[in-house]
Enzyme design. Structure first.
Site, PDB file in Angstrom:
ATOM      1  N   ARG A 136     -33.593  35.031  11.543  1.00 18.46           N
ATOM      2  CA  ARG A 136     -33.472  33.595  11.271  1.00 18.46           C
ATOM      3  C   ARG A 136     -33.318  33.291   9.778  1.00 18.46           C
ATOM      4  NH1 ARG A 136     -32.495  34.608  15.515  1.00 18.46           N
ATOM      5  NH2 ARG A 136     -33.338  33.839  17.484  1.00 18.46           N
ATOM      6  N   SER A 172     -35.929  25.071  19.138  1.00 15.52           N
ATOM      7  CA  SER A 172     -37.166  25.825  18.914  1.00 15.52           C
ATOM      8  C   SER A 172     -37.787  25.405  17.588  1.00 15.52           C
ATOM      9  CB  SER A 172     -36.880  27.325  18.899  1.00 15.52           C
ATOM     10  OG  SER A 172     -36.435  27.767  20.158  1.00 15.52           O
ATOM     11  N   GLU A 197     -39.116  27.087  12.241  1.00 14.67           N
ATOM     12  CA  GLU A 197     -37.712  27.461  12.406  1.00 14.67           C
ATOM     13  C   GLU A 197     -36.822  26.266  12.072  1.00 14.67           C
ATOM     14  OE1 GLU A 197     -34.789  28.991  16.002  1.00 14.67           O
ATOM     15  OE2 GLU A 197     -36.736  29.962  15.720  1.00 14.67           O
TER      16      GLU A 197
END
Length: 325
Positions: free
Chosen positions: A180, A229, A299
Site C-alpha cells: 500500500r 478499507s 489506509e
C-alpha cells in the site's frame, strides 16, 4: 471557510491554460465520503501538454495536491490550500490495447473499467481491479490490490509529469512499491500506465469478474458513502477481525459509523463531517491498541486543514481529540 483567490497572482501566463480553473471549489462534491472543505484552486487540465505547461509555470512555493476519483480519500473540513489537480476522463481516460497482452490506460480511468477493457481484449491478470473502488491514478500511487494481486504485479511502466513540468517515464522498479505504498518522484502527476497481463478467454475472465462483484457486494457496503478499507492489514492480522474483537463494529461518532456489514469500512451515514469520520477512526485505533495490542495504520489518505477548534489528534501519540464520542 474560503481562501484568497490564487488566479490573479498567476497572471499573465494563467490565461494560456486551457483546462478548467475553479477557485474555492468544495471538495465534498468529488469525494466518496461526501465531506471536505474547499480547494483554494481546483485545476482540471485539458490534456498532458496543458498540465505540463501549468506545472512548469506554477511558482514552486504554491502547494500542489493531486486527487483522483476521491474514493480512498478523507479531506478535512478546512479544505486544501494551494492548487488541487483532478484529471478528467475526457483528457486522461483512454485505453489502448498493445501487443503481447499489454494494455495502456489513462489514470483517470476507474479501476473497474480497466479490468473490463482488459477482459474484453482477452488480457487476463487484471481481474483484481474489479474489486477495488477508485481510479488508476490512486491505484498506482498506493499499490492497490486485492484477492492476492497488487498493482506492482502487473504495472510495467507509467508516464508522469513532474513538478517542474517535465514528462517522464517511470518503471516498476522506479516506484519502489511496498504494501500500500510507493516511492515515485515527489510531486509528480501520473497520467497513464502500461500493464502486462497474459492471454485468456474473454468470457472466462468476465465470468470471474462477475464472481468478484457478487462477493464484494455481499460482504462490503458498496452502495454507501465510504472510503473503502479504512485501515491496512497489520502483518499477520486482518483489520476487520481486530476491529470486531475490540467491539467497534457499528460504532458511531456523530454522523459516522463503522459498518455493520464489514467492520473495516467507515461510513458517512447521516451528514457526517470529516471531523466525525476521523474522530471515529482514531477511536477505533485506540480501542484496538488497548484491547488487542496492535496499532492499526490508516489506509485512507487524510489531508487538508482542520476547521477552527476542530482538531483530531492521533490517539497513538497519547493525545485526545476535540469533540465527544
Amino acid at each position: 471557510m474560503s481562501f484568497p483567490d490564487l488566479i490573479p497572482t498567476l497572471e499573465p501566463w494563467i490565461s494560456e491554460v486551457r483546462g478548467r480553473l475553479i477557485p474555492n471549489q468544495l471538495l465534498s462534491e468529488v469525494t466518496w465520503f461526501r465531506v471536505g472543505g474547499p480547494a483554494q484552486l481546483l485545476f482540471t487540465p485539458a490534456d498532458e501538454d496543458d498540465l505540463a505547461f501549468f506545472m512548469r509555470h506554477l511558482p514552486h512555493d504554491i502547494r500542489v495536491t493531486v486527487i483522483g476519483l476521491g474514493s480512498n480519500l478523507l479531506i478535512r473540513d478546512g479544505g486544501l490550500d494551494g492548487v488541487v489537480i483532478r484529471l478528467s476522463a475526457k483528457g486522461f481516460g483512454g485505453t489502448e490495447v498493445l501487443e503481447g497482452q499489454r494494455i495502456r490506460v489513462g489514470t483517470a480511468m476507474p479501476d473497474v473499467k480497466v479490468a473490463t477493457a482488459a477482459a474484453e481484449a482477452g488480457i487476463d491478470g487484471l481481474t483484481f481491479y474489479r474489486g477495488i473502488p477508485g481510479g488508476i491514478g490512486g491505484a498506482l500511487y498506493m499499490n492497490a490490490g486485492c484477492y492476492g494481486t497488487e498493482t506492482r504485479d502487473r504495472m510495467v511502466e507509467l508516464r508522469a509529469i513532474t513538478r517542474q513540468g517535465e514528462i517522464v517515464t517511470l518503471t516498476n522498479a522506479d516506484m519502489a512499491y511496498r504494501y500500500r505504498k510507493s516511492n515515485g518522484p515527489r510531486g509528480a502527476v501520473f497520467v497513464s500506465a502500461t500493464y502486462q497481463g497474459f492471454a485468456g478467454d474473454p468470457q472466462d475472465i468476465l465470468g470471474r469478474m462477475r464472481e468478484i462483484t457478487e462477493k464484494r457486494e455481499s460482504s462490503q457496503p458498496t452502495k454507501s458513502r465510504t472510503g473503502g478499507s479504512t485501515f491496512k492489514n497489520p502483518e499477520g492480522h486482518s483489520s476487520w477481525k481486530l476491529i470486531d474483537a475490540a467491539g467497534c463494529r457499528g460504532l458511531k461518532v456523530g454522523g459516522a459509523q463503522m459498518s455493520e456489514l464489514h467492520a473495516n469500512f467507515l461510513l458517512n451515514i447521516e451528514n457526517a463531517t470529516a471531523l466525525d469520520i476521523e474522530t471515529l477512526g482514531e477511536t477505533v485505533r485506540n480501542r484496538v491498541r488497548a484491547t488487542q495490542g496492535v496499532e492499526l495504520q490508516w489506509e485512507i489518505r487524510r489531508m487538508g486543514h482542520f476547521a477552527p477548534d476542530a482538531v483530531v489528534r492521533e490517539f497513538l501519540d497519547g493525545d485526545v481529540f476535540t469533540g465527544a464520542v
